[in-house]
Each structure stands twice: as C-alpha cells, then as structure tokens.
Design a protein around this motif. Structure first.
Motif, short mmCIF file in Angstrom:
data_model
loop_
_atom_site.label_atom_id
_atom_site.label_comp_id
_atom_site.label_asym_id
_atom_site.label_seq_id
_atom_site.Cartn_x
_atom_site.Cartn_y
_atom_site.Cartn_z
N ILE A 224 7.24 -2.09 1.12
CA ILE A 224 8.50 -2.79 1.36
C ILE A 224 8.31 -3.91 2.39
CG2 ILE A 224 10.84 -2.53 2.26
CD1 ILE A 224 10.88 0.27 1.09
N LEU A 225 7.60 -3.60 3.46
CA LEU A 225 7.39 -4.62 4.50
C LEU A 225 6.59 -5.79 3.96
CD1 LEU A 225 6.65 -2.40 7.63
CD2 LEU A 225 8.72 -3.72 7.13
N MET A 226 5.55 -5.50 3.20
CA MET A 226 4.73 -6.59 2.67
C MET A 226 5.51 -7.43 1.67
SD MET A 226 1.10 -4.62 2.20
CE MET A 226 0.33 -6.06 1.51
N ALA A 227 6.41 -6.78 0.91
CA ALA A 227 7.23 -7.55 -0.02
C ALA A 227 8.24 -8.42 0.73
CB ALA A 227 7.95 -6.61 -0.98
N GLN A 228 8.78 -7.93 1.83
CA GLN A 228 9.75 -8.70 2.59
C GLN A 228 9.12 -9.93 3.24
OE1 GLN A 228 13.02 -8.29 2.69
NE2 GLN A 228 12.91 -6.48 1.35
N PHE A 229 7.88 -9.77 3.70
CA PHE A 229 7.21 -10.88 4.36
C PHE A 229 6.41 -11.74 3.39
CE2 PHE A 229 7.91 -8.02 7.93
CZ PHE A 229 8.40 -8.89 8.89
N GLY A 230 6.48 -11.42 2.12
CA GLY A 230 5.79 -12.23 1.12
C GLY A 230 4.29 -12.09 1.14
#
Length: 454
Positions: A224-230
């Motif tokens: 989730i974090l990696m998806a939020q930060f692209g």
C-alpha cells in the motif's frame, strides 16, 4: 664272629612278616622326652641338626646330592604383554553445531563421497524417469494416443493447477534426497532435520504462526505504501493505484488455493532440506574449524539457492541471497531446519495467496526483475521477521548441538566388548556360553548368589 648286639645294630629280616622282631633291652636308661627341647625346623638350604643316636641326613648311595630350590624366571616372551591392535584414529566425541553435525566420531574422509554419490544416483533416477516418459510419449504417439508433450510446456501450464502440482511435488523431492544422502553418509538420516535427529514440531508450527502474523501485515502494508508513493508494488500483490479492493481472483482460484495449501509447504521444505540441510552439512563435514564451517556453507548454499531461481535482476538476486543467508542463521541459532522451513512456507503462502486474490499468479511465479525499492522493502521485511523469530526461539531454548549416544557401561574385569571377548593373557573358557557384556555378568552374579543362599 660277633655274639653281642649293640643298640645301633639292625636285626636281620625274616621271611615271615607276622612275627615280631625281638629287641633285647639295653642297660642304658632311655632319655626323657620332656627334658629334650623341640628341634627347630631347618631353614631352606641349611643342614638339619642331628639328634643323638640318629644319623644325619646325607646323600643316598648311588644318587646325586639334592640341590636347594630356586624359582625359575619366566621366559622373556612371557614377561612382555601381548601386542594390542592400534586404535583407529577417530574424531573426539563432543557437542557439534548443526553445520558440522555429520563430522562425528564415525567420520572418515570417504564418507562425504558416499553422500555425493547418493545425490548423483538419485538425480540419475529422476532423469531416467523423464526419459522413460519421453519413450512412453513416443510410443503413444505412434499408436495414435495423445499425451502431454513435455517439449511444448508453456508458461500458462506452470500456473495451472496441474502444472503447479507437478512443480511443487518435484521440488518436494529435496526432502527424501537429503534424508537418503544423510543416511548414506552418517547412518543417521534424522540429523538433517535437527541436532536431535527428528523434526521438532512445536518449533516448526509455532514459527510458522509467528511468521504469518508478521509477513501478512508487512507485505500488505508495504504494498500500500509503495503504491501511494508511486514506487510500484510487488507483482501480483494487488496494491496498485486502485487499492486492495475489490478482489479480482484468478479463474479456478479454489482449486489453485487447495493445491497451494497442500503442496507449498512441501515445496518450501524440499528446498530447505536440500540447500540449508544436506548441502550445508555436507560442506560443514569437510571443514575442521568452527567459524569456517559456519560461514562457508551459509554463503555457498545462499548463492546456489538464488541462482537456482533462474535469470533475474540484481535486486531480485540480492533479495533471494539475503533470504538464504538469514535462513542459514535461523538454522544455526536453533539447531535445525524448523524455523527456516516455517519462514519459507509463510513467505510463499503470502506471496501466492495475494497473487491468486488479484489474478497475478503468473507474474509472481515467473518474475525475473524488481525495482530497487521493491527489493529493499522485501529484504527489510525478511530481516524484521527473522529477528522476531530468533527472539521467539531463544525464549524456548532449543537444543543447538549434537550429542552422540553415550558409550556402553564398563564390563567386569577381564571383559571386552564383543561376544566371546576375553582379557589379554586370560585363558578362554573351556565350555559354556561366553560373557558377552555387563548384562550377562550381572546375571551370573545373581545365579551365584542364589546358589550360595540355597
């Protein structure tokens, strides 16, 4: 001509022994025996004192004079002890850590060669089975029967339930391979599982639960974090721009889930038994120094483990290399494969489970590269889980070293191991069963005591 007889004269013998010989009385009085002292026994080699009227002992006419007794020294060959066979040069008994578990008192330089030959023979049998299937396929094709063509296997087949089942069961063969090779080398197949010679199920199941409790939130949260930060997301994790919801399961997800739940633990255990098990102990048995035997097998097994996954990017290779290294640390610090297997099983279950939930099983199984951020996040999750597992295992104090079986108790004096063995210089029994050990000695003592009481 002598008419008078003196007291020292011997009367003539007669042909009739029943008639007594008359001895005339002497006018001299007989000496009193009470007044005479008791003669002392002569010392060996000294002349005996002569009594009045009794001739002194001396040599008999016609025979040589007796010589005093002197002990005869034993011959030179009897004074020397019987030669003993030279003892075999064996390694000293003592506790050994898991990587050197096969370097015990029974170790010989040629025993690792036996284990290597066993692995080679097993691999040859597998290749023979594959050649046999190819022959059967040719015969079936000639008869008009179509069988799956092994030369036309596609990526889609590997992610199908049948392909996943065949792949996992094939990798699970690492378990019997490691057991057979360990038995051939050390006659104790269980040592490849742990230093106790068996699987410690509470440690394995407990470690699996701890790993799942950590890896599920770590994997989902990092995606989730990696998806939020692209920064991208793990292949098949489902954490893309649309988020984790809704789920998009793959077709036939129920059968795939069943195959994964039943065979993925065997697949992960097979890889651990081969790389962290047999390979680590085989290399460790060749090394004498403790720290060398800890470092070299860990590095070699981790490198080969990462290379066995095929072509891959540097960061994906680093991720798998770190996993192999920390698995070796778990094996060393717990004395067995249980926690390494638990971590491997939990990692694969989480990865395959998310891949099935978001229809990304093919991307997850056939992945060849990851970005820098993905590799770093995966390595961090592996290190955190390993640290917690080590802390959890330390509180349970698992056995860390191999202890050889104790030597048999010493037997009675003159007993030696083995049936019919006797002490050096002792004469063998003429009849009856030979003493074969302490148990027969105690039985004989018991029977002797019963005979004395009776």
């Amino acid at each position: 001509m002598t008419d008078a007889k003196t007291p020292d004269a011997v009367p003539p013998t007669t042909d009739q022994p029943d008639q007594p010989v008359a001895v005339p009385p002497s006018s001299a009085p007989l000496p009193s025996t009470a007044a005479q002292p008791t003669p002392q026994s002569p010392l060996p080699g000294a002349a005996a004192p002569s009594s009045p009227g009794v001739p002194a002992p001396g040599p008999v006419q016609g025979l040589p004079a007796p010589t005093p007794y002197r002990p005869v020294p034993p011959p030179a060959w009897a004074a020397q002890p019987a030669p003993q066979p030279a003892p075999r040069q064996v390694l000293p008994d003592g506790p050994r850590e898991y990587p050197q578990a096969l370097r015990g008192p029974w170790f010989r330089w040629w025993r690792p060669l036996l284990g290597l030959v066993a692995i080679g023979a097993s691999v040859a049998v597998l290749f023979g089975a594959m050649l046999l299937y190819a022959l059967v396929w040719v015969v079936a094709a000639a008869l008009g029967t179509q069988l799956p063509d092994p030369s036309n296997v596609t990526d889609a087949w590997f992610v199908s339930p049948a392909g996943l089942l065949v792949t996992n069961l094939g990798l699970a063969l690492g378990i019997p391979l490691a057991l057979v090779a360990t038995w051939v080398q050390a006659k104790r197949a269980g040592l490849v599982s742990s230093v106790l010679g068996r699987v410690r199920w509470p440690l394995l199941l407990g470690g699996l639960g701890v790993s799942l409790l950590l890896l599920v939130p770590l994997t989902v949260g990092s995606s989730i974090l990696m998806a939020q930060f692209g920064a991208g997301a793990d292949a098949g994790s489902g954490a893309d721009e649309s988020g984790l919801w809704p789920l998009t399961p793959a077709s036939g997800w129920l059968v795939l889930t069943l195959v994964i739940l039943l065979t993925t633990p065997l697949q992960a255990a097979g890889e651990e038994y081969f790389f962290r098990g047999w390979l680590t102990q085989w290399i460790g048995s060749l090394l004498r120094w403790r720290w060398v035997a800890l470092v070299v097998p860990a590095v070699v097994s981790a490198v080969l483990f990462a290379m066995a996954h095929g072509a891959q990017s540097p960061w994906l290779f680093a991720d798998r290399l770190v996993f192999g290294l920390v698995a070796s640390v778990l094996v060393w610090r717990t004395g067995g494969l249980e926690l390494a297997v638990a971590l491997h099983v939990a990692n694969n279950l989480v990865a395959f489970g998310l891949a099935i939930a978001y229809d990304g099983l093919q991307d997850s199984l056939l992945i060849t590269e990851v970005a820098l951020a993905e590799g770093a996040v995966s390595i961090a999750g592996t290190l955190v889980t390993t640290a917690v597992l080590l802390w959890w295992a330390r509180r349970r104090r698992p056995t860390l070293v191999v202890t050889d079986p104790p030597a048999p108790p010493p037997g009675p004096p003159g007993w030696a191991p083995g049936a019919g063995a006797v002490a050096v210089g002792a004469a063998p029994a003429a009849a009856g069963p030979a003493m074969a050990g302490p148990a027969q000695h105690e039985r004989a003592q018991h029977e002797r005591a019963q005979g004395e009481t009776a």
